[in-house]
Structures are given as structure tokens and as C-alpha cells.
Scaffold this motif. Structure first.
Motif, mmCIF file in Angstrom:
data_model
loop_
_atom_site.group_PDB
_atom_site.id
_atom_site.type_symbol
_atom_site.label_atom_id
_atom_site.label_comp_id
_atom_site.label_asym_id
_atom_site.label_seq_id
_atom_site.Cartn_x
_atom_site.Cartn_y
_atom_site.Cartn_z
ATOM 1 N N LEU A 19 0.435 10.649 -6.340
ATOM 2 C CA LEU A 19 0.187 9.360 -7.159
ATOM 3 C C LEU A 19 -1.778 9.504 -6.962
ATOM 4 C CD1 LEU A 19 0.643 6.513 -7.992
ATOM 5 C CD2 LEU A 19 0.149 5.799 -5.887
ATOM 6 N N ARG A 20 -2.163 9.735 -6.041
ATOM 7 C CA ARG A 20 -3.555 9.836 -5.798
ATOM 8 C C ARG A 20 -4.245 10.709 -7.104
ATOM 9 N NH1 ARG A 20 -5.564 12.757 -1.213
ATOM 10 N NH2 ARG A 20 -4.845 14.404 -2.872
ATOM 11 N N ASP A 21 -3.638 11.857 -6.958
ATOM 12 C CA ASP A 21 -4.071 12.915 -8.172
ATOM 13 C C ASP A 21 -3.807 12.421 -9.539
ATOM 14 O OD1 ASP A 21 -4.970 14.323 -5.949
ATOM 15 O OD2 ASP A 21 -3.316 15.856 -6.078
ATOM 16 N N LEU B 176 0.826 -1.156 0.167
ATOM 17 C CA LEU B 176 0.076 -0.046 0.079
ATOM 18 C C LEU B 176 0.950 1.157 0.074
ATOM 19 C CD1 LEU B 176 -2.580 -1.025 2.944
ATOM 20 C CD2 LEU B 176 -2.811 -0.970 0.351
ATOM 21 N N ALA B 177 0.542 2.285 -0.826
ATOM 22 C CA ALA B 177 1.110 3.503 -0.561
ATOM 23 C C ALA B 177 0.120 4.269 0.403
ATOM 24 C CB ALA B 177 1.068 4.220 -1.902
ATOM 25 N N THR B 178 0.622 4.507 1.432
ATOM 26 C CA THR B 178 -0.050 5.227 2.594
ATOM 27 C C THR B 178 0.212 6.522 2.870
ATOM 28 O OG1 THR B 178 1.164 4.763 4.680
ATOM 29 C CG2 THR B 178 -0.258 3.008 3.709
ATOM 30 N N ARG B 179 -0.674 7.415 3.294
ATOM 31 C CA ARG B 179 -0.449 8.957 3.514
ATOM 32 C C ARG B 179 0.421 9.020 4.822
ATOM 33 N NH1 ARG B 179 -1.824 14.147 4.171
ATOM 34 N NH2 ARG B 179 -1.601 15.423 2.621
ATOM 35 N N GLU B 180 0.182 8.254 5.872
ATOM 36 C CA GLU B 180 0.667 8.403 6.899
ATOM 37 C C GLU B 180 2.052 7.696 7.143
ATOM 38 O OE1 GLU B 180 -0.786 10.794 8.553
ATOM 39 O OE2 GLU B 180 -2.693 10.497 7.271
ATOM 40 N N ASP C 127 8.411 5.546 5.134
ATOM 41 C CA ASP C 127 8.506 6.324 6.122
ATOM 42 C C ASP C 127 7.265 7.477 5.540
ATOM 43 O OD1 ASP C 127 10.479 5.726 7.758
ATOM 44 O OD2 ASP C 127 11.785 6.213 6.066
ATOM 45 N N PRO C 128 6.517 8.307 6.575
ATOM 46 C CA PRO C 128 5.571 9.192 5.998
ATOM 47 C C PRO C 128 6.151 10.047 4.996
ATOM 48 C CG PRO C 128 5.621 9.264 8.374
ATOM 49 C CD PRO C 128 6.576 8.196 7.850
ATOM 50 N N HIS C 129 5.258 10.072 3.941
ATOM 51 C CA HIS C 129 5.575 10.867 2.695
ATOM 52 C C HIS C 129 4.517 11.343 1.788
ATOM 53 C CE1 HIS C 129 8.049 11.940 -0.980
ATOM 54 N NE2 HIS C 129 8.874 12.028 -0.243
ATOM 55 N N ALA C 130 3.545 12.193 2.533
ATOM 56 C CA ALA C 130 2.488 12.735 2.010
ATOM 57 C C ALA C 130 2.554 13.108 0.633
ATOM 58 C CB ALA C 130 1.775 13.658 2.852
ATOM 59 N N ALA C 131 3.567 13.809 0.210
ATOM 60 C CA ALA C 131 3.648 14.620 -1.106
ATOM 61 C C ALA C 131 3.466 13.429 -2.309
ATOM 62 C CB ALA C 131 4.851 15.243 -1.047
ATOM 63 N N SER C 132 4.188 12.238 -2.009
ATOM 64 C CA SER C 132 4.170 11.088 -3.011
ATOM 65 C C SER C 132 2.767 10.594 -3.148
ATOM 66 C CB SER C 132 5.261 10.304 -2.683
ATOM 67 O OG SER C 132 5.217 9.526 -1.644
ATOM 68 N N TYR C 133 2.336 10.339 -2.064
ATOM 69 C CA TYR C 133 0.915 9.859 -2.003
ATOM 70 C C TYR C 133 -0.188 10.674 -2.763
ATOM 71 C CZ TYR C 133 -3.821 8.571 -0.444
ATOM 72 O OH TYR C 133 -4.918 8.292 -0.441
ATOM 73 N N MET D 59 6.409 4.315 -7.409
ATOM 74 C CA MET D 59 6.172 4.272 -6.057
ATOM 75 C C MET D 59 6.533 3.126 -5.261
ATOM 76 S SD MET D 59 4.296 6.882 -4.365
ATOM 77 C CE MET D 59 3.611 6.979 -2.998
ATOM 78 N N LEU D 60 6.121 1.947 -5.854
ATOM 79 C CA LEU D 60 6.248 0.736 -5.092
ATOM 80 C C LEU D 60 7.893 0.646 -4.925
ATOM 81 C CD1 LEU D 60 4.542 -1.695 -4.447
ATOM 82 C CD2 LEU D 60 5.005 -2.723 -6.465
#
Lengths: 196, 253
Positions: B117-119, B25-29, B108-114, B101-102
Motif C-alpha cells: 500500500l505504501r509503495d 490505520l494500516a500498520t506494519r506491525e 494481525d501483523p501483515h507487513a506485505a500488504s502495508y 486494505m480497510l
């Protein structure tokens, strides 16, 4: 490497079997009578030597072509396209489908390095181009990869004068709405049918 | 054990045993994490159709420090990008993004990449076919940049000297972008023509207008990006989805 270690290593290569399970299986086999272990070994060798992909549909078979492709009672004008040979027996056992099959040998999966050239898509087009096929049912799995594979094949078959259909998606029989996820429910709602 | 609830995107899902799945999973937190979804393949699984590739949702993870495989206790789906499955080109670009991404996003937390990717997945789903190549290039370059590997185009990648604002530039993938004349003479570089430079600058600018790329130029940009990712992030690893996107085998048949 010792014989025990070799067997553990080979068993641990099987899907869903980790090293601990492989060890348990190995020691279980070591406790069995020699003739029983011999039968297992012979069965493994037999499968490996005798079972091949059907030259026509790609299903696993000991004879060429397979029993389904040879069966004159089956309708050769309807082809059901599935990802793996295991799906053939599932569909055949559970439904009244009386057409023939085409096994792709997987599904498009760029992340796993599986492209169109890795699948039996060219033989499918050859079968269709030989004539006599009226409908192709795309029965790839309802997963993202299965959908992409179905889309790709549908695009290739467009313009060939065929009926191309896709398996319906929706609620499982005997299921409970409470347990159904939103995605499945949305599909079921979109594909609702008139009754009465 | 700590229960963490985080927005997440499914990057890969493998069968595990008879009824379970192991997902990445690519997680935001928490960055990119692995988790086991027990019973996910059972007919009445609480995960239902949620754990499909590239599904976007909110994951509940039972985590433990220093453990590499967490337990996924729930995945509430917010979006399945079904539009990606309707076009192999879109799916190929999305897969390449997921692969970057994978393989290269931190655990570690990396909100910018999540967020990116989502956008990007949402954008790839709705982009008109004519702009698909450019959007795929932009989102991949942006992801590479967010992960800290943006190519230098305004100052020399080696000595930081400012570069002329327009015209052709010496470009060296290995060095991480454009070079000044002196560094190019010492370390070698190929020429990035003025129009290719302008296109690459536009692709890297999320607010900029998309460049118009014909098939030949789009292919050149795909090759450049692929080389760049392979050198700076790949470290010899196989990148089959990137290769698939680069080769475009679905256009041959």
C-alpha cells in the motif's frame, strides 16, 4: 419499544453522542418541567419544518433566498465555495468577506460514497454560467478530501474566464513554531510573503 | 497496556466528540487497527495535520490485548501524498486501494500488504497520466494477491491442471481464475482472449512491463477486477471507493 428507550435510541443517533450520553440526556429531560421539554420539542420541530437549503447558495435559511443572497450590499461577483453551511457562518463572522457563498453540501469522498453528483457542483456551474461572477474562492477544508474537491472544481471552472483562488494554508495566528507540524510548516514556507 | 511504535498509513479518520478523532490505520506491525486520537481537533493538537487521509507516518499506539480501539499517542508524519489530491483519478485509485486494505486486510501483523500500500500510494502520486490506469490496475491486483486471492492463470483454479502457456483461457471469477477445458465445461466460464490474458499476466507481475491498454480495454480490466474483488473479498459489502474508481464520474462533467 418504550418512550424512554425510543428517545435514547434517537439521541444516540446524533454525532458525538453515544448510548451512555443519550441515557444521561434522556433522564435529565425527564427531570425537567414539562413546558421546558415542550419548548425543546417545538424548537426541534420548528427547525425541521422551517429551515431549508437556500435555492441559490445552499446555505440553511428560513426564507428564500437566504439573507446573504438577498443582501444588495454584498458583491455577487465573488463567490466563496464552502463544504458545509456551518462554514458560512464561520467565514462570515470571522472575516470581512463581503461576497456571496456557495455551499457544496460535503466534499468528494470515494470511501464514503460521495461523488460529484452528490454535491452541489452543477448549481455552482449554473451560477457561474449565468454570468456576473468574477472570482471563485475555493474554501474547502485543507484536508485530503477538501483538496481533491477544490482541484476538481478548479478543473471544471478552467476556461470560463474566472479568477479561481484557494484559501492560503500556513501558521495559525498566535501559534508557536515548536508546535507546528512539518506539513503545515512546509505549506507556510512555500506560501511565504514579502514584507516591508 | 503496551506501547507499540509502528509505521502506519491513515485509512480513515472520523470526528469523535468535539475534539477527538477515531482513525483506522494500516500498520506494519499490527495490521489494520482502530485508534482514538484524543484532542486531535484542538488547535494546538500534537497531531497537527498528521491525521489526514492516506498520510504515511510512524504511529505510537497504546494497545491492550482483546481491545478493538487503541489509543494513538503520537503520529510522526513522514509523507502526505499531496500529489494524489492534485488529480481526482489518482485519488480515486488511492481510495480504492485504501478501501480494499480497510475492509479485507487482517487485524494481525501483515507487513506485505502495508508495504504494498505504501509503495502503491507513492507510485500513484508520480505516475505519468498515460500510465495511471495500468498502475492503478496493477497495484489493486497486487494487493488482492498479497491478501491471498491472486487469480489462477497458470493452472486450473479448480483441479490444478497446468494450462496452455498461451492463447485464450476460460475464466471464471467465482472459481478464482482460469479453468481447464473440463472444469470450464462443468462449471461455466467466459473466454479471456489471448491479449487480455497477456495483459492480466503482465498486470499481476510487479516486475513485468506495463501493458498498453486503450480506454476500452482498460475499462474491461477495471470491470473484471471489480467483479473479482466483490466476489472474493466483498461478501456483499458495499465498496463505494471501488465503485467510484470503476464509474469514473469525474470524467463525465
Amino acid at each position: 419499544m418504550s418512550a424512554i428507550e425510543e428517545l435514547i435510541t434517537e439521541l444516540a443517533r446524533l454525532p458525538g453522542i453515544g448510548r451512555k450520553t443519550a441515557q444521561r440526556l434522556t433522564f435529565h429531560l425527564l427531570q425537567q418541567p414539562a413546558e421546558q421539554v415542550g419548548r425543546l420539542a417545538a424548537a426541534l420541530t420548528g427547525v425541521s419544518e422551517r429551515v431549508r437549503a437556500c435555492t441559490e447558495c445552499g446555505n440553511l435559511t428560513e426564507e428564500q433566498p437566504c439573507a446573504i443572497c438577498r443582501d444588495p450590499r454584498r458583491d455577487p461577483a465573488v463567490l466563496c465555495v464552502v463544504e458545509e453551511p456551518s462554514a458560512v457562518s464561520v467565514v462570515d463572522r470571522a472575516t470581512e468577506f463581503r461576497g456571496r457563498y456557495h455551499v457544496l453540501g460535503g466534499r468528494l469522498s470515494p470511501l464514503d460514497g460521495v461523488g460529484p453528483e452528490s454535491l452541489r457542483i452543477a448549481p455552482l456551474l449554473e451560477r457561474v454560467d449565468r454570468g456576473g461572477v468574477r472570482e471563485v474562492i475555493l474554501a474547502t477544508n485543507p484536508s485530503m478530501e477538501g483538496e481533491v474537491t477544490a482541484t476538481y472544481i478548479q478543473q471544471l471552472l478552467a476556461g470560463r474566464g474566472l479568477r479561481v483562488t484557494r484559501l492560503a494554508r500556513g501558521l495559525p495566528v498566535g501559534g508557536d513554531l515548536e508546535y507546528v507540524d512539518g506539513v503545515t510548516l512546509q505549506h507556510a514556507l512555500s506560501a511565504r510573503q514579502e514584507i516591508g | 497496556m503496551t506501547l507499540v511504535t509502528t509505521p502506519a498509513i491513515v485509512l480513515s479518520a472520523l470526528r469523535y466528540g468535539e475534539t477527538s478523532k477515531i482513525v483506522r490505520l494500516a500498520t506494519r506491525e499490527l495490521g489494520v487497527q482502530s485508534a482514538i486520537a484524543k484532542g486531535a481537533l484542538r488547535p494546538r493538537s500534537r497531531f497537527g495535520a498528521a491525521l489526514q487521509l492516506l498520510s504515511d507516518g510512524v504511529a505510537q499506539l497504546l494497545t491492550k490485548e482483546h481491545r478493538e480501539l487503541h489509543v494513538l499517542t503520537a503520529f510522526d508524519i513522514t509523507r502526505v501524498p499531496v500529489g494524489l489530491a492534485a488529480d481526482v483519478g489518482r485519488y480515486a485509485a488511492a481510495s480504492a486501494l485504501a478501501e480494499v486494505m480497510l475492509r479485507f486486510a487482517p487485524a494481525d501483523p501483515h507487513a506485505a500488504s502495508y508495504d504494498l500500500l505504501r509503495d502503491a500510494l507513492g507510485l500513484l502520486e508520480v505516475t505519468p497520466p498515460a500510465a495511471l490506469d495500468q498502475i492503478a490496475l496493477r497495484t489493486l491486483w497486487r494487493l488482492v494477491s498479497v491478501l491471498g486471492f491472486a487469480p489462477a492463470l497458470e493452472s486450473c483454479a479448480r483441479d490444478g491442471q497446468p494450462l496452455p502457456p498461451d492463447g485464450a483461457l476460460p475464466f471464471n471469477t467465482r472459481e478464482g481464475g482460469a479453468l481447464c477445458a473440463a472444469c470450464a465445461a462443468r462449471h461455466g466460464a467466459s473466454s479471456l482472449p489471448p491479449d487480455a490474458r497477456a495483459d492480466l499476466t503482465a498486470l499481476l507481475d510487479p516486475a513485468g512491463e506495463l501493458p498498453l491498454l486503450d480506454q476500452r480495454h482498460a475499462a474491461s480490466h477495471r470491470r473484471l477486477l471489480s467483479r473479482y474483488i466483490r466476489f472474493h473479498l466483498g461478501e456483499g459489502a458495499e465498496l463505494p471507493a471501488l465503485e467510484f474508481w470503476l464509474r469514473r464520474p469525474w470524467t463525465v462533467a
